[in-house]
Scaffold this motif. Sequence first.
Motif, PDB file in Angstrom:
ATOM      1  N   GLU A 276      43.549  26.749  37.616  1.00 21.79           N
ATOM      2  CA  GLU A 276      44.925  26.324  37.114  1.00 21.79           C
ATOM      3  C   GLU A 276      45.153  24.785  36.808  1.00 21.79           C
ATOM      4  O   GLU A 276      45.854  24.536  35.927  1.00 21.79           O
ATOM      5  CB  GLU A 276      46.073  26.727  37.807  1.00 21.79           C
ATOM      6  CG  GLU A 276      46.311  28.304  38.194  1.00 21.79           C
ATOM      7  CD  GLU A 276      45.284  29.068  39.342  1.00 21.79           C
ATOM      8  OE1 GLU A 276      45.308  30.038  39.550  1.00 21.79           O
ATOM      9  OE2 GLU A 276      44.438  28.090  39.744  1.00 21.79           O
TER      10      GLU A 276
ATOM     11  N   PRO B 121      44.977  20.990  32.285  1.00 20.65           N
ATOM     12  CA  PRO B 121      46.366  21.406  32.197  1.00 20.65           C
ATOM     13  C   PRO B 121      46.698  20.819  30.635  1.00 20.65           C
ATOM     14  O   PRO B 121      47.960  21.489  30.136  1.00 20.65           O
ATOM     15  CB  PRO B 121      47.053  20.730  33.099  1.00 20.65           C
ATOM     16  CG  PRO B 121      46.056  19.306  33.386  1.00 20.65           C
ATOM     17  CD  PRO B 121      44.604  19.944  33.212  1.00 20.65           C
TER      18      PRO B 121
ATOM     19  N   PHE C 151      46.371  26.155  25.985  1.00 18.76           N
ATOM     20  CA  PHE C 151      47.057  27.299  25.879  1.00 18.76           C
ATOM     21  C   PHE C 151      45.919  28.375  26.115  1.00 18.76           C
ATOM     22  O   PHE C 151      46.199  29.463  26.956  1.00 18.76           O
ATOM     23  CB  PHE C 151      48.105  27.600  24.900  1.00 18.76           C
ATOM     24  CG  PHE C 151      48.462  28.933  24.890  1.00 18.76           C
ATOM     25  CD1 PHE C 151      49.732  29.086  25.550  1.00 18.76           C
ATOM     26  CD2 PHE C 151      48.192  30.032  24.307  1.00 18.76           C
ATOM     27  CE1 PHE C 151      50.515  30.153  25.692  1.00 18.76           C
ATOM     28  CE2 PHE C 151      48.749  31.094  24.255  1.00 18.76           C
ATOM     29  CZ  PHE C 151      49.921  31.316  24.999  1.00 18.76           C
ATOM     30  N   GLU C 152      45.013  28.372  25.338  1.00 18.69           N
ATOM     31  CA  GLU C 152      43.865  29.276  25.485  1.00 18.69           C
ATOM     32  C   GLU C 152      43.055  29.321  26.638  1.00 18.69           C
ATOM     33  O   GLU C 152      42.565  30.363  26.998  1.00 18.69           O
ATOM     34  CB  GLU C 152      42.924  29.081  24.002  1.00 18.69           C
ATOM     35  CG  GLU C 152      43.683  29.642  22.830  1.00 18.69           C
ATOM     36  CD  GLU C 152      44.309  28.497  22.219  1.00 18.69           C
ATOM     37  OE1 GLU C 152      44.754  27.276  22.834  1.00 18.69           O
ATOM     38  OE2 GLU C 152      45.110  28.615  21.121  1.00 18.69           O
TER      39      GLU C 152
ATOM     40  N   GLU D 237      44.245  29.300  29.341  1.00 21.23           N
ATOM     41  CA  GLU D 237      44.664  30.046  30.456  1.00 21.23           C
ATOM     42  C   GLU D 237      44.053  31.448  30.684  1.00 21.23           C
ATOM     43  O   GLU D 237      44.227  32.015  31.742  1.00 21.23           O
ATOM     44  CB  GLU D 237      46.048  30.360  30.468  1.00 21.23           C
ATOM     45  CG  GLU D 237      47.039  29.158  30.113  1.00 21.23           C
ATOM     46  CD  GLU D 237      48.529  29.359  29.918  1.00 21.23           C
ATOM     47  OE1 GLU D 237      48.738  30.592  29.868  1.00 21.23           O
ATOM     48  OE2 GLU D 237      49.191  28.417  29.675  1.00 21.23           O
ATOM     49  N   ARG D 238      43.445  31.788  29.574  1.00 20.72           N
ATOM     50  CA  ARG D 238      42.596  33.100  29.839  1.00 20.72           C
ATOM     51  C   ARG D 238      41.439  32.911  30.608  1.00 20.72           C
ATOM     52  O   ARG D 238      40.933  33.641  31.499  1.00 20.72           O
ATOM     53  CB  ARG D 238      42.158  33.635  28.404  1.00 20.72           C
ATOM     54  CG  ARG D 238      41.499  34.855  28.338  1.00 20.72           C
ATOM     55  CD  ARG D 238      40.915  35.476  27.056  1.00 20.72           C
ATOM     56  NE  ARG D 238      39.920  34.436  26.599  1.00 20.72           N
ATOM     57  CZ  ARG D 238      38.977  34.739  26.034  1.00 20.72           C
ATOM     58  NH1 ARG D 238      38.932  36.056  25.129  1.00 20.72           N
ATOM     59  NH2 ARG D 238      37.683  33.661  25.504  1.00 20.72           N
TER      60      ARG D 238
ATOM     61  N   VAL E  37      41.458  30.449  32.862  1.00 20.75           N
ATOM     62  CA  VAL E  37      41.780  30.430  34.288  1.00 20.75           C
ATOM     63  C   VAL E  37      41.879  31.931  35.095  1.00 20.75           C
ATOM     64  O   VAL E  37      41.415  32.204  36.286  1.00 20.75           O
ATOM     65  CB  VAL E  37      43.191  29.855  34.305  1.00 20.75           C
ATOM     66  CG1 VAL E  37      43.967  30.017  35.657  1.00 20.75           C
ATOM     67  CG2 VAL E  37      43.199  28.467  33.991  1.00 20.75           C
ATOM     68  N   SER E  38      42.292  32.880  34.257  1.00 14.01           N
ATOM     69  CA  SER E  38      42.407  34.092  34.642  1.00 14.01           C
ATOM     70  C   SER E  38      41.122  34.895  35.047  1.00 14.01           C
ATOM     71  O   SER E  38      41.225  35.498  36.174  1.00 14.01           O
ATOM     72  CB  SER E  38      43.094  35.016  33.466  1.00 14.01           C
ATOM     73  OG  SER E  38      43.433  36.446  33.962  1.00 14.01           O
TER      74      SER E  38
END
Length: 366
Positions: free
Chosen positions: A333, A337, A343-344, A346-347, A349-350
């Motif tokens: 995460e 940052p 923003f993209e 974040e996928r 990170v998942s």
Amino acid sequence: MTSHIRRAYDIRIEEGVIAPDPAQGQALTALERLEEDLGRRGLFGSVPEVRGVYLWGPPGRGKSMLMDLFHAASPEPRKRRAHFHAFMARVHDLVRQWREGDAKTRRRVFDTHRGDDPIPPVASLIASEARLLCFDELQVTDIADAMILGRLFEALFERKVVVAITSNRAPDDLYKNGINRQLFTPFIDILKARCDVVETAGARDWRRDRMSGSPVWFQPLDASTRRGFEVLWSDLKGGEPEAPAHLAVLGREVVVERTAGSLARATFEELCDRPLGPQDYLAVAERFHTLFLAEVPTLGPGNHHEARRLVTLIDALYEAKTRLVVLADAAPEALYPEGVGAFEFERTVSRLNEMQSQSWLTHERG
């Protein structure tokens, strides 16, 4: 008298490097037979033909470990151990040298210059270098490999070369659904005729079990986490030697400097600071079952190109179901940052979090 490979195997067990696994017994027996046959001599000291060994089964059953022990322990003086992809890359290069070389160049490399067919001189050169060829991870996905394997191995066997092979697939499943597969099936027939085919399908995947009992995300970048990362790398590769892997991608060559069988290790700088693209990462993901990625830094707005490459790398590993071990400056995460594409990210990170889960680490990759 105890065979060389059996003695080496027993020593490993006594030292606690490996645990005894009854499922490896049949493979060990086959390699003992091969060791004995390689030491036989025919009438007047002639060299007899010897059946090879083809070990196949799911990853993590000890095939590469047994092959390493066999190669190291075998008293055969003319022997060579290679990953199958590396061997085929050399074969294609030799074929190219024969086709492009003039008579002088051919004589220098192959000790002959006559003929239009490159297979006989290539096979003769390989046979002059080694009687025993130990191949790890035989898999055929490239049509160029598929088209020459039958003729190449027929020529090698005619020159009394002996092979010991590991693969995740049974011979009949090699190059399954491949283009013009009917031209490849003679290679399968040759393998089955000239090798004892032994399945090593024990219930336990040693590498998977070891990973499921260990963290696979090490943070921050300090002495303690580096030590944990190194211990896991050492445990998973066992005594297997490290060697560079050369991956052919769209006419280029991508080199991963540290590999051991189906394991690869690279730094963030090596994979994400360089101008690599999706096809390069797909080649890495398909070639290796597990990637150790070291020294992943925290990224910011000035590193958006590197962050984009990391996203592409993780996408390739995720789709190929490759296992991932990371030594990083921060948790997923906190890696990127802010900046273009944050923003993209974040996928990614998942996906990185999912790839640390037990269900991910214990799946069987196809």
